[in-house]
Write a protein that holds these residues in place. Structure first.
Motif, PDB file in Angstrom:
ATOM      1  N   GLN A  87      32.815  36.935  41.008  1.00 42.34           N
ATOM      2  CA  GLN A  87      34.212  36.420  41.255  1.00 42.34           C
ATOM      3  C   GLN A  87      34.537  35.686  39.989  1.00 42.34           C
ATOM      4  OE1 GLN A  87      36.219  36.144  44.525  1.00 42.34           O
ATOM      5  NE2 GLN A  87      37.719  35.879  42.594  1.00 42.34           N
ATOM      6  N   ASN A  88      33.778  35.294  39.218  1.00 45.12           N
ATOM      7  CA  ASN A  88      34.498  34.468  37.825  1.00 45.12           C
ATOM      8  C   ASN A  88      34.781  35.731  37.001  1.00 45.12           C
ATOM      9  OD1 ASN A  88      33.800  31.964  38.359  1.00 45.12           O
ATOM     10  ND2 ASN A  88      31.489  32.328  37.965  1.00 45.12           N
ATOM     11  N   TRP A  93      39.700  38.392  35.122  1.00 44.88           N
ATOM     12  CA  TRP A  93      40.733  39.729  34.975  1.00 44.88           C
ATOM     13  C   TRP A  93      42.050  39.362  35.438  1.00 44.88           C
ATOM     14  CZ3 TRP A  93      43.777  42.878  37.431  1.00 44.88           C
ATOM     15  CH2 TRP A  93      43.953  44.382  37.017  1.00 44.88           C
ATOM     16  N   VAL A  94      42.231  38.504  36.500  1.00 41.23           N
ATOM     17  CA  VAL A  94      43.448  38.244  36.922  1.00 41.23           C
ATOM     18  C   VAL A  94      44.236  37.447  36.062  1.00 41.23           C
ATOM     19  CG1 VAL A  94      44.772  37.127  38.780  1.00 41.23           C
ATOM     20  CG2 VAL A  94      43.132  38.659  39.535  1.00 41.23           C
ATOM     21  N   ARG A  95      43.632  36.212  35.175  1.00 39.70           N
ATOM     22  CA  ARG A  95      44.180  35.650  34.545  1.00 39.70           C
ATOM     23  C   ARG A  95      44.731  36.296  33.328  1.00 39.70           C
ATOM     24  NH1 ARG A  95      39.812  32.850  32.912  1.00 39.70           N
ATOM     25  NH2 ARG A  95      39.510  34.092  31.121  1.00 39.70           N
ATOM     26  N   ASP A  96      43.831  37.265  32.626  1.00 39.30           N
ATOM     27  CA  ASP A  96      44.311  37.845  31.564  1.00 39.30           C
ATOM     28  C   ASP A  96      45.186  39.209  31.432  1.00 39.30           C
ATOM     29  OD1 ASP A  96      42.257  36.153  30.329  1.00 39.30           O
ATOM     30  OD2 ASP A  96      40.860  37.504  30.268  1.00 39.30           O
ATOM     31  N   ALA A 131      34.780  44.202  44.763  1.00 34.01           N
ATOM     32  CA  ALA A 131      35.808  43.992  43.543  1.00 34.01           C
ATOM     33  C   ALA A 131      37.354  43.677  44.205  1.00 34.01           C
ATOM     34  CB  ALA A 131      35.815  45.340  42.850  1.00 34.01           C
ATOM     35  N   MET A 132      37.750  44.413  45.259  1.00 31.14           N
ATOM     36  CA  MET A 132      38.945  44.283  46.045  1.00 31.14           C
ATOM     37  C   MET A 132      39.042  42.839  46.448  1.00 31.14           C
ATOM     38  SD  MET A 132      39.336  47.930  48.042  1.00 31.14           S
ATOM     39  CE  MET A 132      40.975  47.121  48.910  1.00 31.14           C
ATOM     40  N   GLN A 133      37.869  42.346  47.225  1.00 37.59           N
ATOM     41  CA  GLN A 133      37.833  41.362  47.785  1.00 37.59           C
ATOM     42  C   GLN A 133      37.899  40.159  46.786  1.00 37.59           C
ATOM     43  OE1 GLN A 133      34.116  41.644  49.617  1.00 37.59           O
ATOM     44  NE2 GLN A 133      35.032  41.735  51.763  1.00 37.59           N
ATOM     45  N   ASN A 134      37.331  40.198  45.489  1.00 38.38           N
ATOM     46  CA  ASN A 134      37.395  39.094  44.557  1.00 38.38           C
ATOM     47  C   ASN A 134      38.558  39.199  43.830  1.00 38.38           C
ATOM     48  OD1 ASN A 134      34.708  38.392  45.184  1.00 38.38           O
ATOM     49  ND2 ASN A 134      33.813  39.448  43.479  1.00 38.38           N
TER      50      ASN A 134
END
Length: 340
Positions: A87-88, A93-96, A131-134
């Motif tokens: 999750q981290n 990934w979403v942040r960057d 990966a989708m869930q996270n």
């Protein structure tokens, strides 16, 4: 009374025009002669292409898209899936790649592409759903889940039966992989992404009907014996087979976005400029209508054409190098294409 009828007709026509679904175009990068990322984005804008799919969060492309109105489907490459089961890592990934580009009009995140227990991507099967869930959790925690939808891109190779369309079903050893994914999408009101290629369906059909594949058949070609629905083009039949397969594993109400569809202009059977131009033109006209498929009447068919350019470094069959609707010199290969 006549005036009222005329006004009503104009309003209906206006509604149909504004409700029409514009097409997107996939932007691959397997070429050593392709334009710069900025030039590609400019080419999209100059041709009225309002949706783009990319297969990884390329920084130059994301920067070029900033402050444009182009809707973006961004991919998570298959080889990144395992890391995102943490999750981290997904949060980073979403942040960057999403939050950092606040001026980019993100619409979808495709977590993996054509992962299949039966193909060269089988090593990634166990990583797609977590990966989708996270990624979805990270998108939700960032307050972006109202506009950025998380999914994965599947393809017709996951199906064991596509004829008639109502008997569409996933292969036996695929069900354990795909069913939890479909149920996750259903629970979170997310779409499925599916790569739909009548070209490959045509090549694999012993009763080849080119007109059926190119949208040029003048009458019904297939009647589904289970429900009486009639099909005059292979694209609708393949899409409805996907819908039928989803329904069998809990995804009856999961909408499908066609994340790729195209026809090669060289390199193989019926891969010609004329056939490819006919396919793209007719596909655009078809999906921009509001009628849907025979089994999904009234549901728009959001579709991404594959691909923007011929890609001379693409692997696989020779046809893989010839799916571009533009040549690398940015010239449109087919006359009469209109994307919006």
């Amino acid at each position: 009374m006549a005036t009222k009828l005329i006004l009503l007709g104009l309003l209906v026509n206006l509604f149909m025009l504004t409700d029409a679904e514009s097409v997107g175009v996939c932007n691959g990068g397997y070429g050593d002669n392709l334009p710069s990322k900025q030039d590609v984005v400019t080419l999209y804008q100059n041709n009225g292409i309002s949706k783009m799919r990319i297969y990884d969060p390329n920084q130059d492309t994301l920067e070029a898209l900033s402050a444009t109105d182009i809707e973006l489907m961004v991919g998570v490459p298959n080889d990144a899936l395992q890391s995102l089961t943490d999750q981290n890592v997904a949060n980073a990934w979403v942040r960057d790649n999403i939050q950092r580009y606040s001026n980019v009009n993100f619409k979808y995140i495709a977590v993996g592409n054509e992962v299949d227990p039966n193909n060269e991507n089988s090593q990634y099967v166990d990583y797609v759903l977590p990966a989708m869930q996270n990624i979805h959790t990270a998108i939700r925690d960032a307050g972006l889940d109202d506009r950025v939808k998380v999914s994965t891109a599947t393809y017709t190779g996951l199906l064991e039966n596509t004829y008639p369309p109502s008997k569409g079903a996933f292969k036996g050893n695929v069900v354990g992989f795909i069913e939890p994914i479909v149920k996750f999408l259903a629970q979170n009101n997310l779409p499925m992404l599916a790569n739909i290629y009548p070209y490959f369906g045509y090549r694999g059909d012993p009763n080849k009907n080119l007109q059926y594949a190119l949208f040029t058949a003048q009458k019904t070609v297939v009647t589904d014996d289970n429900n009486g629905l009639q099909y005059s083009n292979l694209f609708d039949a393949m899409l409805d087979a996907h819908y039928a397969a989803q329904a069998r594993v809990g995804g009856e109400n999961v909408e499908i976005v066609v994340s790729e569809s195209g026809w090669p202009s060289d390199g193989g059977q019926e891969a010609t400029i004329d056939n490819a131009g006919t396919y793209y033109k007719n596909l655009i006209e078809h999906v921009r209508g509001t009628t849907g498929t025979p089994a999904k009447q009234g549901i728009s068919i959001e579709t991404y054409l594959f691909a923007m350019f011929d890609e001379n470094q693409k692997g696989g069959d020779e046809t893989e190098k010839h799916f571009g609707i533009f040549s690398p010199d940015q010239q449109l290969k087919y006359d009469g294409l209109s994307f919006n």
